[in-house]
Every structure is written in structure tokens, then in C-alpha cells.
Enzyme design. Structure first.
Site: not given
Ligand code: BES
Ligand code: MN
Ligand code: ZN
Length: 467
Positions: A239, A313
Site C-alpha cells: 500500500k 476475500r
Molecule cells: N483492508 C483493505 C480495505 C480497507 C481499505 C479497509 C480502507 C478499511 C479502510 C483491503 O484488504 C484492501 O486492501 N482492498 C483493496 C482491494 C483492491 C486491491 C482490489 C482496496 O480496496 O483497495
Molecule cells: Mn488489503
């Protein structure tokens, strides 16, 4: 917080902050003859949503002037436009007071005066049913606040192993059986999806199983599945800096499941409830799973990893497969799953996804009653086109590389692991709650910063009332 009941508030001790509620007031604290009064403004058109905030505001205002005692009339919070029984209103008041009084101070050094909490609330003219509701509300709030503390704990102090230990501690004197699977046991169960995501971390992955059988022997259980990512760096798809903050709270769904089970057991509900929490840390390292890897999940279906940051997921896939061992009445998963749900709904509602209209309506209604607002988003089969794999069965992220409708895309991925395996077999009822949007409190909600403890109140009331 101690709550005591008195017949009237006259001749109260000086240090009590007395609350007077009215539409003409303006949220101010006035000192008259040495007695402080909080003139709390309510809306001319009160509704339930505003009532939650109003009750919490008393605490915030009291804290603002460092008042440790608060006094008010129960009947001040009865509004013609809000249909609640005394017990229901009591539950709302009891839970919201403690909810607002919470602050995560574990890591703070107290000043000489100690921390700033309201210690006692004195309620006058409270009917018997109101009192009962208040006590119940306080028990509920205690579990909600403990959920918040689990989530607020820094990632270094809340590893999968520690989360698993907490799950045991929380229900120590309650009739809940907790079983923890480590990596060895998960291998035996073919839970390769969970193991793959956890591989990059030095912390051992865990699968937490909590079982409460308060109902009839042959009654199918409600299975709650909570995402337990104790820190989400994104993995190899690391990230960006501003996306990392708060990712210690990526186990919020798991924390909510742990404390919902504790609450259900404490209240001795005559229901069978199972909690399943796949818990991992998503880390980049030489051992990490990679983009392009194809994982054969516990279900036998393969997952093509397009993005290691879509880890939730993947671990939920195995947990959903595992849930079917229980022949469940309904499976509800709770996960901080996508940033996309935040884009869609803002911070004011969680996304609900299900094929079952009745269940959806029921949960949306309970959401309104508890302040755990839900908004339904599509779970249409068409979205499957976005996750068809090239090398494997299902891609864990959009196969065209865009992020359109990301919350629905993630939900449809999960759906693949709850569908009936064979022709003629029936899939269990299933609800997916994407709580990424309700992970933390927002300014103006009259709550301390940090984790929100959602959706413990929703899940509890759902189990209590409707199943
Ligand atoms: N844990 C995150 C989602 C999240 C984002 C929770 C902000 C709380 C606050 C999840 O694991 C994630 O990183 N999702 C990605 C998915 C994408 C790579 C398809 C996202 O939402 O960017
Ligand atoms: Mn994630
Ligand atoms: Zn995550």
C-alpha cells in the site's frame, strides 16, 4: 460508568452536571447558584438517528468541562415522534452513554487528575422497564467497547496469535468452546488460501473457532465469519504510505465476531451460534505470496492472485468453505473488505450484499434500530465476468485492472465459495457485510477517535430477535 436512579434531581450534589433538553436550548453549560446545567438542544423534528447522537452528546459535553457526574430525567428523552418502549429507550440510553464515554487510553500516560471519563450518571423518573433496558444496554456497550479496544490495539501487539488468545480469554467463564487451528492444523484441512496469504509474515496464522450451543440440539446454527487481518500492508502490492494508517484495524470484523459470541453467551440466548475467524498478517517478504500465484483453496476452486492487497476475500474463501461443515441456517461474514465501499457509501453505512431479499430487509431494519446503518449493494451474477480467471478459476481482483464497483466485485468473489457444490444441493443463506466504511468513528458522531466496534449491536439484535 455507574448508573444510579433517583426520584428527582432536586437538591443534587454540586458536582453533578444537570441536563435539560429542549428545542429552544443551544448546547451550553450555565452555572447558576453554583449548580451547572447543560441546556441540550434537541431537534424540533426528532428521530431515532438524532436521538443516538443526542444521548452521546451529554457525555461529550460533560467530558468537555471535566464533569464526572451527570444527571437527567429519563422522560426528557421520550419524544412523541419516536416510537420506543421504555425498555427499548433504556437500552438505547444505557448503550449510547457507555459508547460515548469510551476512549482508548491503554497506551496513554494519565495526568495527575487521571483520565477524563464520566464516572456516574444519575437518572431520575426512570420507570422499571427503562431501568431494565439501561442495564442491558450497558452490557451490550461493554462488548462493543471491548471490540473497539481489540481493533485499536497496535498491529505489533495484536498478532493472529494474540487475537486467538483474546478470543479464549473473552469467553473464559462462558459456555463457549474455542478451538484454535495453527498452520499445521490448517494444512491438514487444506486451508491453502489462508496459509498463502499469511506466508509472508513471521507471525503464525491462526484459524479461530468459537462454538456456542444455547439452542436446541437439532437447530441449525448461525455462523458468523469475521475477517481477522491483524495488519494489512498490502503484501507485495504494498500500500502507499497514506493507505497504511489504520490497517491494524483490518481485524475489526473478527473482533466483532468474538465479542458478539461473548454477548450472546452472557445473555444466555437460546440459539446456536458459531464464530469463525481466519487471522493472518499481510506482509511483504521473501516468503510472500505473489501476484500471479494460483492457489487451490479448501473448496477445490482455484484463486488467481492479481493483487496481494485483495487478501481479505482470499482468507474468507476458506472460512466460508469451512462454515458449511456446520450445515448453517445462515452464514454472515463481516469484513473491512474494500476501499470501494467507502467510495460508494461514504463513512455512514456498511454495505450489505445478499441474494435473500427478506434477510436484507430484516437486517436493514435492525440497522436502523441499532444505529448500525446498512445500505444494500448489488450481488449480481453479471459481476462474475469481472473476476473470471485466466490461469485459475477466479481472480481475486478485477481482471480488467480497474476498480469499478469494487465492493460488488469482492462480494461476488466471496459468493463463489458459498454456492452449492453439486447439482440439487442447497447453498445456505448468506449475507456479506462490508464494514470498511464503518471501521472508524467520524467527526460529529460524538464518539472518540478510532475503532467503532461495528456491527456488534446489529449482529446481537439479529440473533436475539429474528432467528
Ligand atoms: N483492508 C483493505 C480495505 C480497507 C481499505 C479497509 C480502507 C478499511 C479502510 C483491503 O484488504 C484492501 O486492501 N482492498 C483493496 C482491494 C483492491 C486491491 C482490489 C482496496 O480496496 O483497495
Ligand atoms: Mn488489503
Ligand atoms: Zn485488508
Amino acid at each position: 460508568m455507574k448508573i444510579s436512579f433517583k426520584n428527582n434531581l432536586k437538591n443534587m450534589e454540586k458536582e453533578v452536571l444537570f441536563v435539560s433538553v429542549g428545542p429552544k436550548n443551544k448546547d451550553e453549560i450555565v452555572k447558576e447558584n453554583g449548580v451547572r446545567t447543560l441546556y441540550l438542544k434537541c431537534d424540533e423534528k426528532m428521530n431515532l438517528r438524532k436521538l443516538f447522537l443526542l444521548v452521546r452528546k451529554m457525555i461529550i459535553m460533560a467530558k468537555g468541562v471535566k464533569s464526572e457526574k451527570l444527571g437527567f430525567n429519563f422522560s426528557d428523552f421520550k419524544f412523541k415522534s419516536i416510537k420506543l418502549s421504555d425498555e427499548e429507550l433504556g437500552e438505547l440510553i444505557g448503550s449510547q452513554l457507555d459508547f460515548a464515554n469510551y476512549e482508548f487510553v491503554e497506551y496513554k500516560t494519565p495526568t495527575e487528575e487521571g483520565f477524563n471519563f464520566v464516572k456516574e450518571v444519575i437518572i431520575s423518573a426512570c420507570p422499571e422497564h427503562g431501568r431494565r433496558g439501561i442495564l442491558k444496554g450497558q452490557i451490550i456497550a461493554e462488548e462493543v467497547n471491548k471490540t473497539r479496544s481489540l481493533a485499536n490495539t497496535p498491529g505489533g501487539d495484536m498478532t493472529p496469535q494474540i487475537l486467538a488468545r483474546k478470543a479464549k480469554e473473552v469467553v473464559k467463564n462462558l459456555p463457549v468452546k474455542v478451538t484454535i487451528l495453527g498452520e499445521k492444523e490448517m494444512k491438514k484441512q487444506n486451508m491453502r488460501a489462508i496459509l498463502s496469504v499469511g506466508r509472508g509474515s513471521d507471525e503464525e496464522s491462526k484459524f479461530i473457532i468459537m462454538e456456542y450451543f444455547g439452542g436446541k440440539k437439532n437447530e441449525k446454527p448461525i455462523v458468523l465469519v469475521g475477517k481477522g487481518v491483524t495488519f494489512d500492508t498490502g503484501g507485495i502490492n504494498l500500500k502507499p504510505s497514506n493507505g497504511l494508517a489504520g490497517m491494524n484495524m483490518d481485524m475489526s470484523g473478527g473482533a466483532a465476531v468474538i465479542h458478539t459470541l461473548a454477548l450472546v453467551a452472557k445473555m444466555k440466548l437460546k440459539k446456536n451460534v458459531i464464530g469463525l475467524i481466519p487471522s493472518i498478517e499481510n506482509m511483504p517478504s521473501g516468503k510472500s505470496y505473489r501476484p500471479g500465484d494460483v492457489i487451490r483453496s479448501m473448496s477445490g476452486k482455484t484463486i488467481e492472485v492479481l493483487n496481494t492487497d485483495a487478501e481479505g476475500r482470499i482468507i474468507l474463501a476458506d472460512a466460508l468453505t469451512y462454515s458449511q461443515k456446520y450445515n448453517p441456517e445462515v452464514v454472515i461474514d463481516i469484513a473491512t473488505l474494500t476501499g470501494a465501499v467507502l467510495i460508494a457509501l461514504g463513512e455512514r453505512a456498511s454495505g450489505i450484499f445478499t441474494e435473500d431479499d427478506k434477510l436484507s430487509k430484516m437486517m436493514e431494519k435492525i440497522g436502523e434500530e441499532t444505529g448500525e446503518y446498512l445500505w444494500r449493494l448489488p450481488l449480481w451474477e453479471e459481476y462474475e465476468n469481472d473476476i473470471k480467471g485466466t490461469l485459475g478459476d477466479w481472480a481475486n481482483a478485477n481482471n480488467k485492472g480497474n476498480s469499478y464497483g469494487g465492493a460488488s466485485v469482492a462480494a461476488v468473489f466471496l459468493h463463489q465459495f458459498i454456492k452449492a457444490k453439486a447439482e440439487g444441493e442447497k447453498a445456505p443463506k448468506w449475507v456479506h457485510l462490508d464494514i470498511a466504511s464503518r471501521m472508524t468513528s467520524i467527526v460529529g458522531e460524538n464518539l472518540s477517535q478510532g475503532a467503532l466496534g461495528s456491527p456488534v449491536r446489529l449482529l446481537y439484535r439479529f440473533i436475539e430477535k429474528n432467528y
